[in-house]
Motif scaffolding. Structure first.
Motif, PDB file in Angstrom:
ATOM      1  N   GLU A  52       8.256  -4.217  -1.932  1.00 35.15           N
ATOM      2  CA  GLU A  52       6.960  -4.350  -1.283  1.00 35.15           C
ATOM      3  C   GLU A  52       6.472  -2.953  -0.911  1.00 35.15           C
ATOM      4  N   VAL A  74       8.613  -0.273   1.327  1.00 28.81           N
ATOM      5  CA  VAL A  74       8.380   1.171   1.474  1.00 28.81           C
ATOM      6  C   VAL A  74       7.091   1.383   2.267  1.00 28.81           C
ATOM      7  N   GLU A  75       7.206   2.047   3.412  1.00 31.16           N
ATOM      8  CA  GLU A  75       6.036   2.247   4.290  1.00 31.16           C
ATOM      9  C   GLU A  75       5.842   3.737   4.576  1.00 31.16           C
ATOM     10  N   LEU A  76       4.607   4.187   4.389  1.00 34.13           N
ATOM     11  CA  LEU A  76       4.288   5.603   4.604  1.00 34.13           C
ATOM     12  C   LEU A  76       4.206   5.952   6.093  1.00 34.13           C
ATOM     13  N   LEU A  80       4.990   2.914  12.330  1.00 34.69           N
ATOM     14  CA  LEU A  80       5.244   1.469  12.253  1.00 34.69           C
ATOM     15  C   LEU A  80       6.741   1.142  12.331  1.00 34.69           C
ATOM     16  N   GLY A  99       8.371   6.469   3.708  1.00 30.56           N
ATOM     17  CA  GLY A  99       7.995   7.570   2.818  1.00 30.56           C
ATOM     18  C   GLY A  99       6.829   7.141   1.957  1.00 30.56           C
ATOM     19  N   VAL A 101       5.314   6.008  -1.363  1.00 29.74           N
ATOM     20  CA  VAL A 101       5.821   5.326  -2.561  1.00 29.74           C
ATOM     21  C   VAL A 101       5.508   6.127  -3.826  1.00 29.74           C
TER      22      VAL A 101
HETATM   23  N1  SAM Z   1       1.334  -5.646   4.178  1.00 28.84           N
HETATM   24  C1  SAM Z   1       0.476  -5.498   5.338  1.00 28.84           C
HETATM   25  C2  SAM Z   1      -0.484  -6.680   5.412  1.00 28.84           C
HETATM   26  O1  SAM Z   1      -0.657  -7.348   4.386  1.00 28.84           O
HETATM   27  O2  SAM Z   1      -1.052  -6.913   6.477  1.00 28.84           O
HETATM   28  C3  SAM Z   1      -0.288  -4.175   5.324  1.00 28.84           C
HETATM   29  C4  SAM Z   1      -1.106  -3.904   4.074  1.00 28.84           C
HETATM   30  S1  SAM Z   1      -2.170  -2.506   4.241  1.00 28.84           S
HETATM   31  C5  SAM Z   1      -3.448  -2.983   3.118  1.00 28.84           C
HETATM   32  C6  SAM Z   1      -1.388  -1.212   3.307  1.00 28.84           C
HETATM   33  C7  SAM Z   1      -0.100  -0.648   3.894  1.00 28.84           C
HETATM   34  O3  SAM Z   1       0.378   0.371   3.014  1.00 28.84           O
HETATM   35  C8  SAM Z   1      -0.211   0.009   5.265  1.00 28.84           C
HETATM   36  O4  SAM Z   1       0.839  -0.410   6.080  1.00 28.84           O
HETATM   37  C9  SAM Z   1      -0.098   1.521   4.971  1.00 28.84           C
HETATM   38  O5  SAM Z   1       0.428   2.265   6.050  1.00 28.84           O
HETATM   39  C10 SAM Z   1       0.812   1.513   3.757  1.00 28.84           C
HETATM   40  N2  SAM Z   1       0.674   2.681   2.861  1.00 28.84           N
HETATM   41  C11 SAM Z   1      -0.448   3.401   2.573  1.00 28.84           C
HETATM   42  N3  SAM Z   1      -0.198   4.351   1.662  1.00 28.84           N
HETATM   43  C12 SAM Z   1       1.114   4.234   1.332  1.00 28.84           C
HETATM   44  C13 SAM Z   1       1.975   4.945   0.457  1.00 28.84           C
HETATM   45  N4  SAM Z   1       1.516   5.961  -0.296  1.00 28.84           N
HETATM   46  N5  SAM Z   1       3.283   4.581   0.388  1.00 28.84           N
HETATM   47  C14 SAM Z   1       3.752   3.552   1.132  1.00 28.84           C
HETATM   48  N6  SAM Z   1       2.980   2.843   1.983  1.00 28.84           N
HETATM   49  C15 SAM Z   1       1.683   3.160   2.088  1.00 28.84           C
END
Ligand code: SAM
Length: 292
Positions: A52, A74-76, A80, A99, A101
């Motif tokens: 995810e 994987v969360e940037l 959080l 980190g 993704v």
């Molecule tokens: N899954 C959650 C939901 O459905 O409510 C959040 C979705 S939100 C549209 C996108 C998520 O991706 C955020 O938590 C954001 O911090 C994370 N994110 C943004 N850029 C990213 C990256 N380059 N690598 C990993 N996570 C990222």
């Protein structure tokens, strides 16, 4: 805790000093049916491992954890981390990785964390990185299916048919490697904060085999990109500009393929692009043989 009830998560987020970031595409789901339906669409079982991207507060992660053998999220956004530690406390099959993704070696990650398990992707993607991320996920070849929510506009481009405004190089790239399906739309009021556009969930199923044999795959994608870089031009004009090839050569190749030399790239399907690639490749080989 209901992870899609904004009244409930507001307090949790405030307690950990979280602030929504537009640049990280943070629009969190606040309608319970959506993460449930996305997870249902991913075709999970206990032998399946899910990657995810962007768990946010973990509403989709929790749904994935109920259905899959393993979830790697994987969360940037590091802020959080304490939030997810609370919301996913009971989910033993979830691993969190903080980190970017886009900076991960995806095949390495999948090999290391999923071993021999069947691997899929399921996510509500951060919209600002949709195209490079989908390109990397598809190119990795690691995932049997990729079920993701993206902007409706991009979903339409991916699933578009020839002779439509949405059809382009990205539609053909995705179609070369996968079979795309448009599953359902999600309106802006299902998120906090609300995005300006409607979202769509798509599923890309990896092809067991390439749809057609082609003599030179790199040339195929060079031709496709050149055709759509100047989509208003006829194919001979677009390709001679993009490939640095004589227009007359392209016209001959098109005639040999039984195609009208006045045709534009947007009218052609994958099969036609493959025939043009093979035609141009053999034309070049003959010319090289003749010259040497
Ligand atoms: N899954 C959650 C939901 O459905 O409510 C959040 C979705 S939100 C549209 C996108 C998520 O991706 C955020 O938590 C954001 O911090 C994370 N994110 C943004 N850029 C990213 C990256 N380059 N690598 C990993 N996570 C990222």
């Amino acid at each position: 805790m209901n992870l899609t009830d904004y009244n409930e998560i507001r307090g949790l987020l405030a307690r950990h000093g979280f602030r929504f970031s537009k640049s990280m595409g943070q629009n969190f789901l606040t309608a319970g049916w959506v993460p449930e339906r996305i997870a249902e669409s991913a075709g999970l079982d206990r032998e399946t491992a899910v990657l995810e991207i962007g768990p946010g507060v973990g509403c989709l992660t929790a749904q994935l954890a109920q259905r899959a053998g393993k979830v790697l999220a994987v969360e940037l956004d590091r802020s959080l981390e304490p939030v997810l530690a609370e919301t996913l406390a009971g989910c033993d099959n979830v691993e969190l990785l903080f980190g970017d993704v886009l900076r991960q070696d995806i095949p390495d990650l999948v090999r290391g964390r999923f071993g021999e398990m069947r691997a899929v992707v399921c996510a509500n993607l951060p919209y600002n990185v949709t195209s490079p991320l989908l390109t990397a996920l598809i190119r990795s070849g690691c995932f049997e299916t990729i079920t993701v929510m993206i902007q409706r506009e991009v979903a339409r481009r991916i699933c578009a048919a020839p002779n439509t405004a949405d059809y382009g190089a990205f539609s053909l790239f995705v179609r070369w490697y996968t079979e795309p399906e448009l599953l359902f739309d999600v309106p802006p009021h299902c998120f906090h904060p609300q995005p300006k556009v409607t979202s769509s969930v798509i599923r890309l199923t990896r092809r067991a085999e390439k749809p057609f044999e082609v003599s030179d795959e790199e040339l195929l994608f060079t031709i496709i990109r050149a055709a759509f870089n100047q989509r208003r031009k006829t194919l001979p004009n677009a390709l001679s500009a993009g490939l640095g090839t004589e227009r007359s050569e392209i016209e001959r190749v098109l005639e040999d393929c039984g195609l009208d030399p006045k045709i534009r790239g947007e009218a052609l399907d994958l099969d036609a692009f493959v025939r043009i690639t093979d035609g141009l490749d053999s034309f070049r080989r003959k010319k090289e043989g003749y010259l040497s």
